[in-house]
Design a protein around this motif. Structure first.
Motif, mmCIF file in Angstrom:
data_model
loop_
_atom_site.group_PDB
_atom_site.id
_atom_site.type_symbol
_atom_site.label_atom_id
_atom_site.label_comp_id
_atom_site.label_asym_id
_atom_site.label_seq_id
_atom_site.Cartn_x
_atom_site.Cartn_y
_atom_site.Cartn_z
ATOM 1 N N ALA A 84 36.873 50.084 34.857
ATOM 2 C CA ALA A 84 36.656 50.504 33.473
ATOM 3 C C ALA A 84 35.149 50.621 33.292
ATOM 4 C CB ALA A 84 37.234 49.487 32.500
ATOM 5 N N LYS A 85 34.738 51.592 32.498
ATOM 6 C CA LYS A 85 33.306 51.826 32.293
ATOM 7 C C LYS A 85 33.019 52.059 30.819
ATOM 8 C CE LYS A 85 32.605 54.027 36.755
ATOM 9 N NZ LYS A 85 32.115 55.220 37.443
ATOM 10 N N ILE A 86 31.928 51.436 30.367
ATOM 11 C CA ILE A 86 31.431 51.702 29.019
ATOM 12 C C ILE A 86 29.968 52.110 29.115
ATOM 13 C CG2 ILE A 86 33.052 50.223 27.791
ATOM 14 C CD1 ILE A 86 30.861 48.083 27.664
ATOM 15 N N GLU A 87 29.519 52.821 28.095
ATOM 16 C CA GLU A 87 28.146 53.339 28.085
ATOM 17 C C GLU A 87 27.154 52.419 27.373
ATOM 18 O OE1 GLU A 87 27.150 56.040 29.740
ATOM 19 O OE2 GLU A 87 29.215 56.258 30.453
ATOM 20 N N ASP A 88 27.613 51.643 26.391
ATOM 21 C CA ASP A 88 26.672 50.865 25.586
ATOM 22 C C ASP A 88 27.164 49.443 25.378
ATOM 23 O OD1 ASP A 88 24.469 50.272 24.027
ATOM 24 O OD2 ASP A 88 25.371 51.077 22.194
ATOM 25 N N PRO A 89 26.613 48.482 26.090
ATOM 26 C CA PRO A 89 25.645 48.656 27.169
ATOM 27 C C PRO A 89 26.346 49.184 28.413
ATOM 28 C CG PRO A 89 26.243 46.355 27.027
ATOM 29 C CD PRO A 89 26.957 47.066 25.905
ATOM 30 N N PRO A 90 25.628 49.890 29.261
ATOM 31 C CA PRO A 90 26.277 50.475 30.440
ATOM 32 C C PRO A 90 26.802 49.373 31.363
ATOM 33 C CG PRO A 90 23.891 50.703 30.569
ATOM 34 C CD PRO A 90 24.205 50.141 29.222
ATOM 35 N N THR A 91 28.132 49.301 31.447
ATOM 36 C CA THR A 91 28.775 48.243 32.226
ATOM 37 C C THR A 91 29.933 48.829 33.018
ATOM 38 O OG1 THR A 91 28.243 46.680 30.468
ATOM 39 C CG2 THR A 91 29.857 45.957 32.084
ATOM 40 N N HIS A 92 30.053 48.367 34.250
ATOM 41 C CA HIS A 92 31.157 48.740 35.142
ATOM 42 C C HIS A 92 32.005 47.496 35.360
ATOM 43 C CE1 HIS A 92 33.154 50.546 38.655
ATOM 44 N NE2 HIS A 92 33.146 49.310 39.105
ATOM 45 N N PHE A 93 33.289 47.586 35.083
ATOM 46 C CA PHE A 93 34.226 46.494 35.357
ATOM 47 C C PHE A 93 35.077 46.881 36.550
ATOM 48 C CE2 PHE A 93 33.302 46.078 30.854
ATOM 49 C CZ PHE A 93 33.007 44.730 30.756
ATOM 50 N N GLN A 94 35.118 46.011 37.534
ATOM 51 C CA GLN A 94 35.960 46.225 38.702
ATOM 52 C C GLN A 94 37.194 45.349 38.555
ATOM 53 O OE1 GLN A 94 35.175 48.484 41.246
ATOM 54 N NE2 GLN A 94 37.334 48.145 41.706
ATOM 55 N N LEU A 95 38.362 45.954 38.690
ATOM 56 C CA LEU A 95 39.631 45.253 38.527
ATOM 57 C C LEU A 95 40.362 45.159 39.850
ATOM 58 C CD1 LEU A 95 40.727 47.250 35.372
ATOM 59 C CD2 LEU A 95 39.931 44.883 35.396
ATOM 60 N N PHE A 96 41.053 44.044 40.051
ATOM 61 C CA PHE A 96 41.861 43.817 41.237
ATOM 62 C C PHE A 96 43.241 43.370 40.756
ATOM 63 C CE2 PHE A 96 37.447 42.842 41.983
ATOM 64 C CZ PHE A 96 37.141 43.611 43.106
ATOM 65 N N LEU A 97 44.270 44.127 41.092
ATOM 66 C CA LEU A 97 45.624 43.860 40.617
ATOM 67 C C LEU A 97 46.578 43.655 41.788
ATOM 68 C CD1 LEU A 97 44.293 46.377 38.765
ATOM 69 C CD2 LEU A 97 46.346 45.895 37.461
ATOM 70 N N THR A 98 47.696 42.985 41.511
ATOM 71 C CA THR A 98 48.729 42.860 42.524
ATOM 72 C C THR A 98 49.224 44.251 42.898
ATOM 73 O OG1 THR A 98 50.381 42.595 40.787
ATOM 74 C CG2 THR A 98 49.496 40.560 41.775
ATOM 75 N N ALA A 99 49.879 44.354 44.049
ATOM 76 C CA ALA A 99 50.341 45.658 44.540
ATOM 77 C C ALA A 99 51.291 46.338 43.563
ATOM 78 C CB ALA A 99 51.007 45.494 45.903
ATOM 79 N N ASP A 100 52.080 45.541 42.832
ATOM 80 C CA ASP A 100 53.004 46.127 41.861
ATOM 81 C C ASP A 100 52.382 46.269 40.468
ATOM 82 O OD1 ASP A 100 52.942 43.494 40.980
ATOM 83 O OD2 ASP A 100 55.107 43.177 41.176
#
Length: 113
Positions: A84-100
């Motif tokens: 997920a990404k937002i512009e203000d403040p510029p932030t990148h969220f990295q997600l890790f989910l189960t296979a299902d």
């Protein structure tokens, strides 16, 4: 995955990165969850290197230590990834989910300034 489903999954997990990511998605952040999977042990190695690099340049990952613990505890199980990404403040969220995609295993927030 739709926005509401991802928000429910994020709300099930404690932690600052999960909360910040949920807030960003609720505010309209762009996001994606990919269908392919990657073994958790490969993700652990990759993100441990990224965490060291970011710490070295003075930009630690929000929820990074907790995420690395969860990835390591996942062994070699296949995990989906997303972002997920937002512009203000510029932030990148990295997600890790189960296979299902029934649970968000870990979440990292990275300030992009």
């Amino acid at each position: 995955m739709d926005r509401e489903a991802l928000l429910r999954l994020l709300a099930e997990e404690p932690g600052a990165a999960f909360e910040a990511c949920g807030d960003a998605i609720r505010a309209g952040a762009d996001f994606v969850v990919w269908d392919h999977t990657i073994p958790a042990d490969e993700l652990t190695q990759m993100y441990a290197r990224r965490a060291k690099h970011l710490a070295k340049i003075g930009n630690p990952m929000l929820g990074g230590a907790e995420a690395l613990e969860q990835l390591e505890a996942s062994g070699d199980r296949p995990l989906r990834t997303g972002e997920a990404k937002i512009e203000d403040p510029p932030t990148h969220f990295q997600l890790f989910l189960t296979a299902d995609a029934s649970r968000v295993v870990a979440c990292i927030g990275i300030d992009q300034r």
